[in-house]
Motif scaffolding. Structure first.
Motif, PDB file in Angstrom:
ATOM      1  N   VAL A  81      32.103  54.809  47.777  1.00 43.88           N
ATOM      2  CA  VAL A  81      31.413  55.998  48.278  1.00 43.88           C
ATOM      3  C   VAL A  81      31.777  57.182  47.374  1.00 43.88           C
ATOM      4  CG1 VAL A  81      31.305  55.228  50.680  1.00 43.88           C
ATOM      5  CG2 VAL A  81      33.263  56.556  49.900  1.00 43.88           C
ATOM      6  N   ALA A  82      30.933  58.192  47.357  1.00 44.73           N
ATOM      7  CA  ALA A  82      31.199  59.382  46.544  1.00 44.73           C
ATOM      8  C   ALA A  82      32.137  60.354  47.242  1.00 44.73           C
ATOM      9  CB  ALA A  82      29.891  60.089  46.196  1.00 44.73           C
ATOM     10  N   GLY A  83      32.172  60.316  48.579  1.00 46.15           N
ATOM     11  CA  GLY A  83      33.006  61.272  49.306  1.00 46.15           C
ATOM     12  C   GLY A  83      33.562  60.690  50.593  1.00 46.15           C
ATOM     13  N   ALA A  84      34.692  61.245  51.010  1.00 48.81           N
ATOM     14  CA  ALA A  84      35.327  60.831  52.254  1.00 48.81           C
ATOM     15  C   ALA A  84      35.985  62.055  52.873  1.00 48.81           C
ATOM     16  CB  ALA A  84      36.365  59.747  51.993  1.00 48.81           C
ATOM     17  N   GLN A  85      36.160  62.036  54.185  1.00 51.64           N
ATOM     18  CA  GLN A  85      36.794  63.156  54.862  1.00 51.64           C
ATOM     19  C   GLN A  85      37.502  62.686  56.121  1.00 51.64           C
ATOM     20  OE1 GLN A  85      33.256  63.624  54.196  1.00 51.64           O
ATOM     21  NE2 GLN A  85      32.767  62.366  55.971  1.00 51.64           N
ATOM     22  N   HIS A  86      38.529  63.440  56.489  1.00 52.41           N
ATOM     23  CA  HIS A  86      39.255  63.209  57.735  1.00 52.41           C
ATOM     24  C   HIS A  86      39.449  64.563  58.396  1.00 52.41           C
ATOM     25  CE1 HIS A  86      43.152  63.058  60.022  1.00 52.41           C
ATOM     26  NE2 HIS A  86      42.448  62.137  60.625  1.00 52.41           N
TER      27      HIS A  86
END
Length: 113
Positions: free
Chosen positions: A69-74
């Motif tokens: 994936v190009a981006g991840a967040q928490h």
């Protein structure tokens, strides 16, 4: 006259860790890591069960991985620390690691909350 009334000191925090690759293609893996440390005297820390944290002493830790994936967040909210004496400092340290093949590239950030 002394009443014995004591009021606790409470810290409530909301925050996030994000990693985003803006180059060509997606990384094979993105790893996000966060440590939130609450320093004080006899501090009790709590957080919602769905926040993905683990607790060790005065620090909560998060670690997550995403593939291709190009981006991840928490995101987290309602992280609470309570002391009947004092809370002296709150810090968040993050690491965002992008893996391409067998090479890792890591960015570190620090936020004094």
């Amino acid at each position: 006259m002394e009443t014995g009334l004591t009021i606790p000191v409470t810290f409530t925090g909301d925050g996030y860790t994000k990693g985003r690759w803006y180059g060509t293609g997606n990384p094979n893996k993105i790893k996000l890591g966060s440590d939130v440390k609450i320093t004080g005297v006899s501090v009790s820390i709590s957080y919602p069960s769905g926040a993905g944290f683990s607790l060790s002493g005065d620090t909560v830790t998060y670690s997550g991985e995403w593939n291709n994936v190009a981006g991840a967040q928490h995101y987290y909210d309602n992280l609470k620390a309570t002391s009947w004496v004092s809370i002296t400092d709150q810090d968040q340290n993050d690491a965002e690691t992008f893996r391409f093949g067998t090479s890792d590239y890591t960015l570190y950030t620090h936020v004094d909350l």
